[in-house]
Design an enzyme around this catalytic site. Structure first.
Site, short mmCIF file in Angstrom:
data_model
loop_
_atom_site.label_atom_id
_atom_site.label_comp_id
_atom_site.label_asym_id
_atom_site.label_seq_id
_atom_site.Cartn_x
_atom_site.Cartn_y
_atom_site.Cartn_z
N GLY A 195 10.69 50.17 12.63
CA GLY A 195 10.40 49.89 11.29
C GLY A 195 9.58 51.02 10.84
N GLN A 206 4.17 56.34 5.78
CA GLN A 206 4.39 57.12 6.97
C GLN A 206 5.27 58.32 6.25
OE1 GLN A 206 5.40 53.77 9.43
NE2 GLN A 206 4.71 54.95 10.93
N CYS A 250 4.14 53.28 17.67
CA CYS A 250 4.20 53.54 16.03
C CYS A 250 4.65 54.92 15.69
CB CYS A 250 2.65 53.49 15.32
SG CYS A 250 2.58 54.00 13.72
N LEU A 251 5.61 55.12 15.13
CA LEU A 251 6.16 56.27 14.98
C LEU A 251 5.13 57.44 14.57
CD1 LEU A 251 9.52 55.65 13.26
CD2 LEU A 251 9.08 56.15 15.66
N HIS A 278 2.83 44.95 11.06
CA HIS A 278 2.48 46.37 11.32
C HIS A 278 2.75 47.22 10.03
CE1 HIS A 278 2.38 49.96 14.23
NE2 HIS A 278 3.01 50.45 13.27
N GLU A 279 4.11 47.11 9.48
CA GLU A 279 4.29 47.99 8.50
C GLU A 279 3.47 47.53 7.12
OE1 GLU A 279 5.97 50.56 9.27
OE2 GLU A 279 6.70 49.65 11.24
N HIS A 301 0.41 49.48 7.28
CA HIS A 301 0.78 50.85 6.68
C HIS A 301 0.38 50.98 5.26
CE1 HIS A 301 1.58 53.14 10.43
NE2 HIS A 301 2.49 52.29 10.68
#
Ligand code: NI
Length: 165
Positions: free
Chosen positions: A44, A49, A90-91, A132-133, A136
């Site tokens: 995701g 991000q 997480c990226l 999660h996204e 962000h």
């Protein structure tokens, strides 16, 4: 290729604004986000991000048979009261994994790239990933769900991991 911001880049704490225009540029952004997500082996990625502060997320959760998804202006319209613990990465925090409690089932309303509204009932890891996204997009990161003591430990570990690279 879009660059993915890493914690503690201040861009990660900005709140994204709703998409108003469903045009070619939006499709191009989603395509570039998909590329960046696959290149980093993520499941995701949010606009936030990649420093594009509009409410766009792309997802490709391995447990989700439907595969790749784009959610524009996603909103959680219902969530199950019961929460479960998920191991999350997480990226924007490479190599850090923490357990985060989240609702196991949610109903999400979103728009597709053409502006059509749709809803999905998401469960398990897909539900986790969408929550999660969306965090962000609100300028929130996964460690913000931890108690202050656990959050500090996780951030200390992340700073050590970052120095090893
Ligand atoms: Ni993330």
């Amino acid at each position: 290729m879009l660059k993915i911001l890493r914690f503690p880049d201040p861009g990660l704490f900005r709140k994204a604004v709703p998409v108003q225009t469903f045009d070619e540029e939006l499709g191009e952004i989603a395509l570039q986000m998909r590329e960046a997500m696959y290149a980093s082996r993520g499941v995701g990625l949010s606009g936030t991000q990649v420093d594009i502060h509009r409410r766009i997320i792309v997802l490709d959760e391995p447990d989700d048979e439907a595969g790749f998804k784009v959610l524009i202006n996603p909103e959680i319209v219902w969530r199950e009261d019961e929460e479960v613990g998920f191991d999350e990465g997480c990226l924007s925090f490479p190599s850090l994994y923490v357990e985060v409690n989240r609702a196991n089932r949610i109903r999400v309303r979103a728009h597709d790239l053409l502006g059509n509204e749709f809803e999905i009932l998401a469960e398990g890891s897909l539900s986790q990933c969408i929550q999660h996204e969306i965090d962000h997009l609100d300028g929130k990161v996964f460690v913000d769900h931890l108690s202050p003591a656990r959050r500090n430990r996780a951030l200390l570990k992340f700073s050590k991991l970052s120095k090893l690279r």
